[in-house]
Design a protein around this motif. Structure first.
Motif, PDB file in Angstrom:
ATOM      1  N   LEU A  13      48.377  54.400  44.331  1.00 55.83           N
ATOM      2  CA  LEU A  13      46.864  54.405  44.634  1.00 55.83           C
ATOM      3  C   LEU A  13      46.442  53.308  44.484  1.00 55.83           C
ATOM      4  N   LEU A  14      46.926  52.313  45.153  1.00 55.35           N
ATOM      5  CA  LEU A  14      46.516  51.055  45.584  1.00 55.35           C
ATOM      6  C   LEU A  14      45.939  51.481  47.340  1.00 55.35           C
ATOM      7  N   PHE A  15      44.985  50.996  47.798  1.00 54.32           N
ATOM      8  CA  PHE A  15      45.023  50.769  49.510  1.00 54.32           C
ATOM      9  C   PHE A  15      44.339  49.620  49.682  1.00 54.32           C
ATOM     10  N   HIS A  16      44.416  48.861  51.168  1.00 57.47           N
ATOM     11  CA  HIS A  16      44.156  47.623  51.390  1.00 57.47           C
ATOM     12  C   HIS A  16      43.136  48.398  52.820  1.00 57.47           C
ATOM     13  N   ASP A  30      42.394  51.141  43.946  1.00 61.96           N
ATOM     14  CA  ASP A  30      42.512  51.322  43.089  1.00 61.96           C
ATOM     15  C   ASP A  30      42.469  52.473  42.207  1.00 61.96           C
ATOM     16  N   LEU A  31      42.624  53.579  43.171  1.00 62.83           N
ATOM     17  CA  LEU A  31      42.110  55.183  42.826  1.00 62.83           C
ATOM     18  C   LEU A  31      42.641  55.481  41.446  1.00 62.83           C
ATOM     19  N   ALA A  32      43.268  54.716  40.562  1.00 65.52           N
ATOM     20  CA  ALA A  32      43.565  54.999  39.562  1.00 65.52           C
ATOM     21  C   ALA A  32      42.753  55.012  38.207  1.00 65.52           C
ATOM     22  N   SER A  33      41.668  53.486  38.263  1.00 64.52           N
ATOM     23  CA  SER A  33      41.368  53.363  37.366  1.00 64.52           C
ATOM     24  C   SER A  33      40.232  54.043  37.225  1.00 64.52           C
ATOM     25  N   HIS A  34      39.325  53.625  36.149  1.00 68.48           N
ATOM     26  CA  HIS A  34      38.844  54.156  35.763  1.00 68.48           C
ATOM     27  C   HIS A  34      38.645  55.877  35.496  1.00 68.48           C
ATOM     28  N   LYS A  35      39.826  56.484  34.563  1.00 66.32           N
ATOM     29  CA  LYS A  35      40.483  57.994  35.194  1.00 66.32           C
ATOM     30  C   LYS A  35      39.923  58.872  35.842  1.00 66.32           C
ATOM     31  N   CYS A  40      37.280  48.963  43.415  1.00 72.62           N
ATOM     32  CA  CYS A  40      37.111  48.341  44.879  1.00 72.62           C
ATOM     33  C   CYS A  40      36.851  46.260  44.470  1.00 72.62           C
ATOM     34  N   THR A  41      37.536  46.281  45.248  1.00 75.29           N
ATOM     35  CA  THR A  41      37.367  44.992  44.826  1.00 75.29           C
ATOM     36  C   THR A  41      35.580  44.629  45.492  1.00 75.29           C
ATOM     37  N   CYS A  42      34.854  44.988  46.252  1.00 77.18           N
ATOM     38  CA  CYS A  42      33.387  44.744  46.663  1.00 77.18           C
ATOM     39  C   CYS A  42      32.523  44.539  46.097  1.00 77.18           C
ATOM     40  N   ARG A  43      31.430  44.104  46.591  1.00 75.56           N
ATOM     41  CA  ARG A  43      30.268  43.980  46.052  1.00 75.56           C
ATOM     42  C   ARG A  43      29.449  44.779  45.093  1.00 75.56           C
ATOM     43  N   ASP A  44      29.686  45.707  46.818  1.00 72.69           N
ATOM     44  CA  ASP A  44      28.247  46.688  46.260  1.00 72.69           C
ATOM     45  C   ASP A  44      29.581  47.641  44.249  1.00 72.69           C
TER      46      ASP A  44
END
Length: 90
Positions: A13-16, A30-35, A40-44
């Motif tokens: 479930l990882l994407f760039h 990473d769509l698997a994170s936080h249940k 995402c690594t973005c600032r928002d």
């Protein structure tokens, strides 16, 4: 937002996701994170979405101003859903 075809599925479930404003930059989703709510690594995501998740506030989807998913996570959810539909119907 870049077209969905430019998002790279990196396994599981990882994407760039390419940045719209910085040509050589991308964000890791990473769509698997936080249940399953994603990360995402973005600032928002780091400044708006992550604090809402940590506080356990109600879930709101992008583009809601009080959201817990950024546009990159939202795009990956859409891409993954489209991939599943295509595989299911052949």
């Amino acid at each position: 937002m870049k077209p969905l075809l430019e998002i790279e599925h990196r396994g599981q479930l990882l994407f760039h996701v390419p940045s719209e404003s910085k040509e050589e930059e991308f964000y890791v989703v990473d769509l698997a994170s936080h249940k399953g709510r994603g990360q995402c690594t973005c600032r928002d995501w780091e400044t708006r979405c992550q604090p809402r998740l940590k506080q356990g506030l109600p879930q709101n989807e992008y583009p809601h101003p009080e959201r817990d998913r950024c546009k990159h996570v939202h795009a990956c959810v859409l891409l993954l859903g489209n991939m599943l539909i295509r595989r299911t119907i052949g």
